[in-house]
Design an enzyme around this catalytic site. Structure first.
Site, short mmCIF file in Angstrom:
data_model
loop_
_atom_site.label_atom_id
_atom_site.label_comp_id
_atom_site.label_asym_id
_atom_site.label_seq_id
_atom_site.Cartn_x
_atom_site.Cartn_y
_atom_site.Cartn_z
CG ASN A 112 -4.23 6.65 1.61
OD1 ASN A 112 -4.49 7.55 2.39
ND2 ASN A 112 -4.86 5.50 1.62
CB CYS A 150 -9.17 6.30 1.12
SG CYS A 150 -9.95 5.44 -0.24
CD GLU A 173 -6.79 4.91 4.20
OE1 GLU A 173 -6.62 3.81 3.64
OE2 GLU A 173 -7.42 5.85 3.67
#
Length: 598
Positions: A286, A288, A290
């Site tokens: 995704n 970001c 994580e």
């Protein structure tokens, strides 16, 4: 204006078609609790609605922004923060189909991640037209324009992640793609770095840049075997050229040093440690970072607010109540599992993937503030030991709760006891959890992830976000108000404000260490002690001073690999970069508007 109220009013407060708006945050939280309790049977629905509301109202658990904004509204929006999209077929029809799917997902508020490695390199023959391919970076500009167009129509911002393999022949173009100001501004970029590449860097070897031979059948050159695409498995690839591995690594690191991009994903480790590694291959995350996800995988996120679990703060008797944390983690797992059943999905393939594996990502926010409240310096060994104990407790509670849910509601459909229990992360779980899984399965293939938690941390009163250190005591924050205007607010870190209110006029405790005061190694070490207790990954930015020598900066990424991390993003402030957060003294922040999550 109070920042929590501004965030609620501009991001999460619901109003109907006639303009009638929710009157309070409690009304918003009751809407969310009611929507998630709808996943329960009629007999227990009211019980869970009250339990969910109590947990939300306490401020102990903060669901992802899409859940807060969309649950129970009846709007055609997804409750998932982000998705990794399907494999891009190397044809014009395939590219535009993938572009359309991305537009449909962004329009409903989900961020998207794509692996562009399946597109043939620039300068090679196109498959059927006889023309010359323009390469993946050229097509990324289509996505960037599409995202900008959707934003202009009022669509909720959804960031995009683009990844490319370190052995793709266009890797240098990819690394340099954002050198011009404004280029690909809606994308985060990350290079998929393999173990073999890191060995080649260490040993000073040449590195082959390759592409599947089936797509370049008439191209001469050596053949090597690679698992290029999850859909096709291992296949022969043609070596188009070779470059010194250290020179390529230097270019990747120079981009990160000068422009904070690309990030680095240690993709072999991600796949090796994947709970479903026996049945899927991951090549993107995704936006970001994580949640590493397979094609059409989704992010179902929420964070436990650690400051709410500190008892007797700022006293010698201060401690983190792990028992309360574990109890709330089990309720939070049930809530996030319910999201899968009540949410809509932009695409049928996303729904199938989410319901087949039921991934969730329970994480933390307010870690640095919680450490400060119990008298621990974020950069100390004691702080890392406390943080690891917290994450271990949350992780074990989450897996116990998911195993109990499987006994009640059934395991995730793709569950295979022998394969799942052999996965490295699952193999490290306590014996009682493994016995529960062996007996009844587990409801969720993955349970844990640490997100940036930017907006929801503001909703909680500006607690330190995710596992990042306290940025500064006093901060200037640029936010968009309800009328679309940019506003700059003067904020105080939550734990620092509590100190000022508790001990007015007293100097801050010696345990307060801000992001700028921490060594880069301390950032990495905190991420490293938490990663063994997280089955997905961790969104963490390593803040480094602007004067850090390039060699030391590059060594951080090599250290991250040696420490067993799944990825690394370091931020070195310079004149070419600006952020949404600044200390009162002018400093840049690690998170751009795209990197920060909802």
């Amino acid at each position: 204006m109070d920042v929590a109220r501004l965030i609620w009013e501009t991001k999460y407060r619901w109003s109907d078609a006639d303009g009638r708006a929710e009157a309070s945050l409690d009304e918003t939280l009751m809407r969310v609790a009611s929507a998630l309790a709808a996943a329960e049977t009629q007999a227990v629905r009211e019980v869970w609605r009250e339990r969910y509301f109590a947990l939300l109202q306490s401020g102990c658990f903060l669901p992802g922004g899409r859940i807060l904004a969309g649950a129970g509204t009846g709007r055609r929006v997804t409750l998932f923060n982000c998705f990794v999209m399907g494999e891009i077929e190397d044809s014009l029809d395939g590219i535009f189909e993938a572009l359309k799917e991305g537009a449909q997902t962004l329009q409903q508020g989900g961020g998207v991640g794509y692996d562009f490695s399946t597109l043939r390199p620039a300068g090679t023959p196109a498959r059927s037209s006889g023309m010359t391919a323009s390469g993946p970076v050229s097509f990324m500009r289509l996505w960037d324009t599409m995202s900008a167009t959707l934003l202009s129509t009022g669509t909720r911002r959804g960031a995009m992640m683009a990844t490319l393999r370190c052995d793709h022949p266009d890797i240098e173009r990819f690394v340099e793609a954002k050198r011009q100001p404004g280029a690909l501004s809606h994308f985060n970029l990350s290079v998929l770095v393999s173990d073999a590449f890191m060995r080649a860097v260490e040993q000073g070897e040449d590195w082959p840049l390759v592409f599947p031979a089936a797509s370049l059948s008439d191209t001469p050159g050596d053949r090597v075997m690679r698992t290029w695409s999850a859909a096709r498995g291992e296949e022969a690839c043609v070596v188009l050229r070779r470059v010194p591995a250290r020179e390529l690594w230097e270019r990747i690191m120079r981009g990160a040093y000068e422009r904070a991009e690309p990030g680095v994903l240690f993709i072999d480790r991600i796949n090796r440690d994947n709970n479903l590694g026996w049945r899927e291959r991951i090549s993107a995350t995704n936006p970001c970072g994580e949640i590493p996800l397979p094609p059409y995988g989704a992010c179902d996120l929420g964070s436990l607010n650690l400051v709410r679990y500190v008892r007797r703060p700022y006293t010698p008797e201060a401690y983190v109540d792990l028992g309360a944390l574990e109890a709330d983690a089990s309720v939070a797992v049930r809530m996030l599992d319910a999201v899968i059943d009540v949410s809509g999905f932009p695409l049928p393939a996303q729904e199938r993937e989410a319901r087949a594996n039921r991934r969730i990502g329970l994480g933390l926010t307010g870690l640095a503030d919680a450490l400060l409240l119990v008298g621990l310096d974020y950069g100390s060994r004691a702080a890392r030991e406390q943080a690891a104990a917290i994450m271990r407790a949350v992780g074990h509670a989450a897996y116990r709760a998911s195993a109990a849910l499987a006994r009640e509601k059934g395991a995730f459909p793709n569950f295979s006891a022998q394969d799942y229990l052999s996965a490295p992360f699952v193999a490290r779980l306590p014996q009682d959890i493994r016995e529960q899984i062996a007996a009844h399965g587990i409801r969720n293939s993955h349970c844990l992830a640490i997100a940036p938690a930017g907006s929801i941390s503001l909703l909680a009163g500006n607690v330190s976000s995710g596992i990042e250190p306290v940025y500064s005591v006093d901060q200037r924050r640029r936010l968009i108000d309800g009328e679309g205007r940019e506003r700059e607010l003067l904020l105080v870190d939550w734990a620092c404000e509590l100190w000022r209110n508790t001990y007015p006029g007293e100097p801050f405790p010696e345990s307060l260490t801000t992001a700028a005061e921490l060594s880069p190694e301390a950032h990495l070490e905190m991420q490293a002690v938490l990663q063994p207790h997280v089955d997905n990954a961790i969104s963490k930015t390593v803040n480094v001073p602007p004067e850090i020598p390039f060699g030391d900066f590059r060594a951080l990424y090599e250290r991250a690999y040696a420490l067993g991390l799944k990825g690394c993003t370091a931020f070195r402030p310079n004149e070419a970069l600006s952020g949404v957060l600044a200390a009162v003294e002018p400093e840049a922040h690690c998170c751009s508007a795209l990197r920060e999550g909802d």
